[in-house]
Write an enzyme that holds these catalytic residues in place. Structure first.
Site, PDB file in Angstrom:
ATOM      1  N   GLN A   1       0.807  -1.222   0.000  1.00  0.00           N
ATOM      2  CA  GLN A   1       0.000   0.000   0.000  1.00  0.00           C
ATOM      3  C   GLN A   1       0.839   1.271   0.000  1.00  0.00           C
ATOM      4  OE1 GLN A   1      -2.659  -1.753   3.274  1.00  0.00           O
ATOM      5  NE2 GLN A   1      -4.050  -0.424   2.168  1.00  0.00           N
TER       6      GLN A   1
ATOM      7  N   HIS B   1      -1.722  -4.795 -13.242  1.00  0.00           N
ATOM      8  CA  HIS B   1      -1.245  -4.614 -14.617  1.00  0.00           C
ATOM      9  C   HIS B   1      -2.089  -5.369 -15.637  1.00  0.00           C
ATOM     10  CE1 HIS B   1       2.791  -3.666 -12.524  1.00  0.00           C
ATOM     11  NE2 HIS B   1       2.129  -2.558 -12.777  1.00  0.00           N
TER      12      HIS B   1
ATOM     13  N   ASP C   1       2.232   0.814  -8.169  1.00  0.00           N
ATOM     14  CA  ASP C   1       3.558   0.897  -8.794  1.00  0.00           C
ATOM     15  C   ASP C   1       4.454   1.904  -8.067  1.00  0.00           C
ATOM     16  OD1 ASP C   1       2.645  -0.902 -10.637  1.00  0.00           O
ATOM     17  OD2 ASP C   1       2.747   0.450 -12.367  1.00  0.00           O
TER      18      ASP C   1
ATOM     19  N   ARG D   1       3.901   0.244  12.899  1.00  0.00           N
ATOM     20  CA  ARG D   1       3.675  -1.105  12.375  1.00  0.00           C
ATOM     21  C   ARG D   1       3.876  -1.096  10.857  1.00  0.00           C
ATOM     22  NH1 ARG D   1      -1.982  -4.031  11.277  1.00  0.00           N
ATOM     23  NH2 ARG D   1      -1.108  -5.929  10.387  1.00  0.00           N
TER      24      ARG D   1
ATOM     25  N   HIS E   1       1.235  -9.426   4.544  1.00  0.00           N
ATOM     26  CA  HIS E   1       0.048  -8.557   4.500  1.00  0.00           C
ATOM     27  C   HIS E   1      -0.505  -8.537   3.067  1.00  0.00           C
ATOM     28  CE1 HIS E   1      -1.929  -4.921   6.621  1.00  0.00           C
ATOM     29  NE2 HIS E   1      -2.583  -5.102   5.506  1.00  0.00           N
TER      30      HIS E   1
ATOM     31  N   ASN F   1      -1.592 -10.928   8.340  1.00  0.00           N
ATOM     32  CA  ASN F   1      -2.604  -9.908   8.585  1.00  0.00           C
ATOM     33  C   ASN F   1      -3.995 -10.373   8.164  1.00  0.00           C
ATOM     34  OD1 ASN F   1      -3.345  -7.034   9.205  1.00  0.00           O
ATOM     35  ND2 ASN F   1      -4.065  -7.155   7.088  1.00  0.00           N
ATOM     36  N   GLU F   2      -4.951 -10.192   9.019  1.00  0.00           N
ATOM     37  CA  GLU F   2      -6.369 -10.406   8.714  1.00  0.00           C
ATOM     38  C   GLU F   2      -6.646 -11.624   7.846  1.00  0.00           C
ATOM     39  OE1 GLU F   2      -8.043  -6.827   7.076  1.00  0.00           O
ATOM     40  OE2 GLU F   2      -7.858  -5.743   8.952  1.00  0.00           O
TER      41      GLU F   2
ATOM     42  N   ASN G   1      -7.695  -6.082  14.929  1.00  0.00           N
ATOM     43  CA  ASN G   1      -8.020  -5.005  13.995  1.00  0.00           C
ATOM     44  C   ASN G   1      -9.509  -4.718  14.134  1.00  0.00           C
ATOM     45  OD1 ASN G   1      -5.410  -5.441  13.179  1.00  0.00           O
ATOM     46  ND2 ASN G   1      -5.882  -5.748  11.013  1.00  0.00           N
TER      47      ASN G   1
ATOM     48  N   TYR H   1     -12.676  -1.881  13.428  1.00  0.00           N
ATOM     49  CA  TYR H   1     -13.079  -0.656  12.758  1.00  0.00           C
ATOM     50  C   TYR H   1     -14.453  -0.154  13.162  1.00  0.00           C
ATOM     51  CZ  TYR H   1      -8.996  -0.810   9.763  1.00  0.00           C
ATOM     52  OH  TYR H   1      -7.704  -0.788   9.317  1.00  0.00           O
TER      53      TYR H   1
ATOM     54  N   GLU I   1      -5.024  -2.318  14.336  1.00  0.00           N
ATOM     55  CA  GLU I   1      -5.620  -1.404  13.358  1.00  0.00           C
ATOM     56  C   GLU I   1      -6.902  -0.827  13.922  1.00  0.00           C
ATOM     57  OE1 GLU I   1      -6.210  -2.788   9.302  1.00  0.00           O
ATOM     58  OE2 GLU I   1      -4.236  -3.720   9.280  1.00  0.00           O
TER      59      GLU I   1
END
Ligand SMILES: *[C@@H]1O[C@H](CO)[C@@H](O)[C@H](O)[C@H]1NC(C)=O
Ligand SMILES: *[C@@H]1O[C@H](CO)[C@@H](O)[C@H](O)[C@H]1NC(C)=O
Ligand SMILES: *[C@@H]1O[C@H](CO)[C@@H](O)[C@H](O)[C@H]1NC(C)=O
Ligand SMILES: *[C@@H]1O[C@H](CO)[C@@H](O)[C@H](O)[C@H]1NC(C)=O
Length: 498
Positions: A38, A58, A71, A96, A141, A185-186, A325, A327, A396
């Site tokens: 990310q 791509h 990219d 993190r 991740h 992760n998750e 995590n 939210y 998170e």
């Protein structure tokens, strides 16, 4: 002595019991989080291998909002010094990060270890430590090497050994400087969203693929944990967990309690019960529900691939803390007959025949996100009483908003969620740390650059990827320095943010 500015907390604490009650414990760690794909960019520098996101953006750019890709992203591969400076400006105790498997191991296997990949992570880790900021490291991740995806990825049981080989390299190279590890992760999103055409590599295999992934992810995590025990723990004494994405769920009406219990097992139980419960293995009610369903649909195999007794023992107890995590909170109800639709995992579950809705009194941001901070305190208490946990770490927590710099709603989100964490700490729940999602705007998976979670905004049309602090960054910088939660309007910010 009572501060006039602390009205909100004073009410919560039913009177003024002194400022110590309103303060985060000195050892509580504040941080922010990010993930390699990310933010890093530099997808094809040096000998880096191709990963599943490189391939997907791509070859199927039309499936990413705005045809965005990673990219360049935030170009953190080149701008990591600025990232560290931002952590410093925010007064963070921890940052993190995640490691890109294909950057460190270009083939996906440990036969080649990239010098440049190794240097990049060494620079980042050492740079953080020099500023007194502790790196929390996620080993995987969402960015699997394409070479391993070509062999079936997370649906192939061999992935556990490929993952352990990779984790061994990571522990050997960086273990001397890292205490907190997140192995994977998750896994809920990794498996659930990947095999229901939401995340990359975008398969439509909800009956089989996602459950193979579910089991394989747990075995991979557990084998890495056992390896750490055998080879590294006595030297480095780190703490391992896998991060569990877990919304809080409440029934939309009293008669929806049973479905809500099932939703807990579906989201949280499939990934946590085998690891954290005393008995291990799959959550019992859900396993039966899914078995019955598979049989009715004419399958010969159960949905959840059975664990052998050895596998139950292998996985059970492979944690040193609980990485959460969180939210938002959702209300759960059964789908009505006229609602038989395919839903993405944050909206409901086609498998369970359940949908998730908002309470009409909640402030909502989109169809899956509402502010209900009390849900986090309830969840922390639930985790503490359900499992035997010495430590819970919130890896998170954050809110998706637009590009605006004066993000008052994000400030309110952080203030109110941190308040509930503080209340949970006062309840006696051992919450020890918190990493806000996220340090800066980044490539938000299939939403591309159309959604912003950042404390800092990033200008993605600027070749320099200039980062600018939002109001929330200024607020958070005050929280980390004072360890207090002043209502946002009362905060006079120190001029520490560039
Ligand atoms: C790397 O990818 C970029 C597109 O993001 C492209 O312009 C560039 O030519 C590529 N570099 C190499 C060395 O392949
Ligand atoms: C948290 O769990 C521990 C151990 O089970 C227990 O002693 C403690 O009372 C619990 N705290 C709360 C707030 O429930
Ligand atoms: C982003 O950067 C571009 C190029 O430098 C600049 O033209 C634009 O004004 C910037 N946008 C904002 C919101 O600062
Ligand atoms: C934080 O905000 C409070 C309330 O306005 C203010 O008194 C304090 O000086 C601020 N501290 C820092 C370090 O910004």
């Amino acid at each position: 002595m009572c501060f006039a500015g602390l009205v909100v907390l004073s009410v919560v604490f039913a009177g003024c019991r002194g400022s110590e009650q309103l303060r985060f414990p000195a050892e509580f760690k504040f941080g922010a989080a990010s993930a390699a794909y990310q933010v890093e960019g530099a997808w094809n520098v040096s000998d880096k291998g191709e990963n599943i996101w490189d391939r997907f953006v791509h070859t199927q750019p039309h499936l990413i909002a705005g045809r965005g890709n990673g990219d360049v992203a935030c170009d953190s591969y080149h701008l990591w010094r600025r990232d560290i400076q931002m952590c410093e400006e925010l007064g963070l105790d921890i940052y993190r990060i995640s490691i890109s498997w294909s950057r460190l191991l270009p083939t996906g296997y440990p036969n080649v270890i990239s010098e440049d990949g190794k240097n990049y992570y060494n620079n980042l880790i050492d740079g953080l430590l020099e500023k007194g900021i502790e790196p929390v490291v996620t080993i995987h991740h969402f960015d699997l090497p394409q070479s391993l995806q070509d062999l079936g990825g997370w649906a192939n049981p061999l992935i556990a050994d490929w993952y352990v080989d990779y984790a061994e390299v990571v522990f050997s190279l960086f273990g001397d400087r890292v205490t907190y590890w997140v192995t994977i992760n998750e896994p809920f999103i990794l498996c659930e969203a990947t095999y229901t055409e939401f995340l990359v590599p975008y398969y439509d295999d909800p009956d089989v693929g996602r459950y193979l992934c579910n089991k394989n992810v747990l075995i991979a995590h557990a084998k890495a944990y056992r390896l750490y025990d055998e080879r590294f723990r006595s030297k480095f004494n780190g703490k391992l967990s896998l991060s569990t994405l877990f919304f809080w769920f409440e029934p939309a009406a009293p008669e929806e309690q049973e479905m809500t219990d099932l939703m807990f097992e579906y989201w949280e139980g499939r990934y946590a019960h085998p690891v954290y419960s005393k008995e291990g293995g799959w959550p019992v009610k859900l396993e039966k529900f899914l078995d019955d369903k598979a049989r009715k649909e004419g399958y010969s195999q159960p949905r959840l691939p059975p664990f052998t007794p050895e596998e139950i023992d292998l996985v059970r107890g492979t944690y040193d803390y609980f990485a959460l995590n969180h939210y938002t909170t959702r209300l759960v109800r059964r789908l009505r007959p006229e609602e038989r639709e395919v839903m993405w995992p944050l909206i409901g579950s086609t498998e369970l025949g359940a949908i998730m809705v908002h309470h009409p009194s909640w402030v909502t941001v989109n169809d899956w996100f509402a502010l209900y901070p009390e849900g986090l305190r309830k969840q922390l208490n639930w985790l503490n009483t359900t499992y035997d946990l010495k430590e819970i770490f919130i890896t998170e927590n954050g809110i998706p908003l637009g590009p605006e710099l004066d993000d008052k709603l994000r400030v309110e989100y952080y203030r109110s969620y941190l308040e509930q964490i503080l209340l949970a700490v006062h309840d006696g729940v051992p919450v020890t740390g918190y990493t806000a999602w996220t340090l800066m705007d980044n490539f938000e998976w299939r939403s591309g650059y159309t959604v912003q979670f950042g404390l800092y905004s990033v200008n993605f049309t600027d070749p320099l990827r200039t980062r600018t602090p939002r109001t929330s960054a200024r607020y958070y910088a005050n929280v980390t320095r004072t360890r207090m939660l002043y209502p946002q309007n009362d905060v006079k910010y120190r001029d520490v943010l560039k």
